[in-house]
Design an enzyme around this catalytic site. Sequence first.
Site, PDB file in Angstrom:
ATOM      1  N   GLU A  49      34.495  38.843  35.029  1.00 11.62           N
ATOM      2  CA  GLU A  49      34.027  40.206  34.746  1.00 11.62           C
ATOM      3  C   GLU A  49      32.772  40.185  33.890  1.00 11.62           C
ATOM      4  O   GLU A  49      32.724  39.524  32.855  1.00 11.62           O
ATOM      5  CB  GLU A  49      35.133  40.971  33.990  1.00 11.62           C
ATOM      6  N   TYR A 102      45.121  37.128  42.312  1.00 14.45           N
ATOM      7  CA  TYR A 102      46.313  36.837  41.503  1.00 14.45           C
ATOM      8  C   TYR A 102      47.454  36.388  42.411  1.00 14.45           C
ATOM      9  O   TYR A 102      47.821  37.098  43.349  1.00 14.45           O
ATOM     10  CB  TYR A 102      46.720  38.100  40.723  1.00 14.45           C
ATOM     11  N   GLU A 109      34.155  43.186  38.271  1.00 11.99           N
ATOM     12  CA  GLU A 109      35.275  42.336  37.874  1.00 11.99           C
ATOM     13  C   GLU A 109      36.288  42.078  38.985  1.00 11.99           C
ATOM     14  O   GLU A 109      37.453  42.437  38.855  1.00 11.99           O
ATOM     15  CB  GLU A 109      35.986  42.955  36.667  1.00 11.99           C
ATOM     16  N   HIS A 115      43.251  45.620  42.107  1.00 11.74           N
ATOM     17  CA  HIS A 115      42.497  46.606  41.315  1.00 11.74           C
ATOM     18  C   HIS A 115      41.107  46.754  41.917  1.00 11.74           C
ATOM     19  O   HIS A 115      40.742  46.046  42.853  1.00 11.74           O
ATOM     20  CB  HIS A 115      42.425  46.192  39.837  1.00 11.74           C
ATOM     21  N   HIS A 163      34.340  49.675  36.637  1.00  7.28           N
ATOM     22  CA  HIS A 163      34.429  51.021  36.040  1.00  7.28           C
ATOM     23  C   HIS A 163      33.183  51.218  35.194  1.00  7.28           C
ATOM     24  O   HIS A 163      32.519  50.240  34.811  1.00  7.28           O
ATOM     25  CB  HIS A 163      35.704  51.135  35.186  1.00  7.28           C
TER      26      HIS A 163
HETATM   27  N1  GLY Z   1      39.733  45.077  29.946  1.00 10.43           N
HETATM   28  C1  GLY Z   1      40.197  46.058  30.829  1.00 10.43           C
HETATM   29  C2  GLY Z   1      39.431  46.076  32.055  1.00 10.43           C
HETATM   30  O1  GLY Z   1      38.877  45.072  32.442  1.00 10.43           O
HETATM   31  O2  GLY Z   1      39.269  47.074  32.680  1.00 10.43           O
HETATM   32 MN    MN Z   2      38.237  43.562  31.157  1.00 10.07          MN
HETATM   33 MN    MN Z   3      36.978  46.059  32.863  1.00  7.68          MN
END
Ligand code: GLY
Ligand code: MN
Ligand code: MN
Length: 437
Positions: free
Chosen positions: A405, A385, A381, A347, A351
Amino acid sequence: MDLKEFPRRRKRLMDMICEGSIAIIPTSQVHIRNRDVEYSYRPDSDFYYLTGFPEPEAVAVLIPDRTNGEYILFCRERDKKKEIWNGRRAGLEGACNYFGADDAFPIEDLDDILPNLMEDHERIYYTMGNNSGFDQRVVGWVKQVRDRVRTGVNAPDEFIALTHFLHDMRLYKSQREIKAMRKAAWISATAHKRAMRSCRPGMMEFQLEAELVHEFMVNGARAPAYPPIVGSGVNSCVLHYTENSAELNDGDLVLIDAGAEYDGYASDISRTYPVNGVFSKPQRDIYDIVLAAQGAAIKQVMPGNHWNDPHEAAVRIITQGLIDLGILKGRARTLIKEQAYSKYYMHRTGHWIGMDVHDVGDYKVEGEWRMLEPGMVMTIEPGLYFPEGMRGLAKKWWNIGIRIEDDVLVTRDGHEVLSMDAPKQVDEIEAIMAGAH
Ligand code: GLY
Ligand code: MN
Ligand code: MN
C-alpha cells in the site's frame, strides 16, 4: 503553527453556503478510557480544518454576512486552577487574537446564545449523526426559536448537512496540506525501514509495532493515524488485525500496515516481507503478482482517469496472476466478470486519504465514478490473502497474506507516490533485512 490557511477556508465555505445560513461545527468529544483516564484527544477533522483550534469543548459557528462578525468560537475560558492540572487554554482572548475568531463566548453559554444566533436564518448547516447528544441540542435550539415566532422572529426551516461543501473542499489538498502528507509518508516509510531492519524470528509482533511507533514519535508524529497492524503467519490474512500479540515465526510472512499522523494528516502504508528476510518460492510468486498489480494501478493515477481505473487495472493483473499459478481456472474475462478473485482479494484497491485515513469526498458523482483531479490523494493497496485451511487451495499457499500500500497524489501530469521511500522491491527488502543497508 501556520494559521494562514484557515481564514481562507472559512471564507470559501461561507461563500458557498451564502447569506441566510448558519453553520454549526462542534469538535469531537473527550472519551473516557477507564475511570479517571482519558483517550488521547484528537479534534474533529472538519472542525480543525476550519479553525486550527486544538482544544476539546469547542464549537465553531459561521454566519456569512453577520455585521458583528462572521466567525464565532465557543470554547473553554481560561482558568488558573484547571490550567495547573490540565494545561494551558487559549481562552476567549486567544480564540480571537490567536485563532482569528471575530467573537468568542464561553462554551457554557452555548444554550443561551445559539438560539439567538439562529433567529432569522433560513438554513442551518449541521452534520447530524456524529454526536447524538449534540444533535438533540441543535434540534432543541431550533424549537426554541420556533416557539418565539409570535414575537416576529423567523425560524430556520431547512437543515442541510455541511458535508457536501466541506468534504469536497477537503478532497482537494493545498500545497501546505501536501507538504504535511509528504512528511507523514516519509516518517512512516522511515519507520517501515526500521521495522524491516529489526525483524527476527522469535520476536513478538508488538515488538515490531514498538519499532514503528518509536520512529513515528522521534520524527515528530505524536500518534499513528490508526492502530498499526502487524500480522504474521495466519494473522497476515486478517485484514484489520490489531492484536499484534503473536510470535514471529521463521518461514512466515509478516504484513505491516502502519502510518503516522503528522500535523493532522494521515499516511497509510502496508509492506509485507518474510520474517527470516528471504522470500520462499510460493511467497515470492504471490508477492510478484501483488506488486505488479500495485504498479499497474498506480500507473492509472492521473487526471482524466476515473476513480475505478486503478482498481480495474489491479483486478486484471491479479486475476491473470492467479490463473498462471493455477489457483483460478478459466478465462480471465469471465473470471473478472464473476469477481472470482474476490475470494482472495476481498477489498478495494484504495480510498481517499487526508486528515482522516479513510478521508472524506465522494467516489461517485451523479452515479458515475469520479474523475481524478490534481490535489486528490488516494491509497493504492491491492492484496491477496490465503488463510490456512482454505478449501480447494494447495497447502503451499496457506498463511500467505500480502498487501502493498502506498499513498499517491494526483498531480497535473500524472502522480507522485508520497510514500516512495518505503522499500517494496524484493531485492531491496532482502538487502535491508540482511543488514546491507
Ligand atoms: N489501514 C487501513 C487501510 O489500509 O485502509
Ligand atoms: Mn492501510
Ligand atoms: Mn488504506
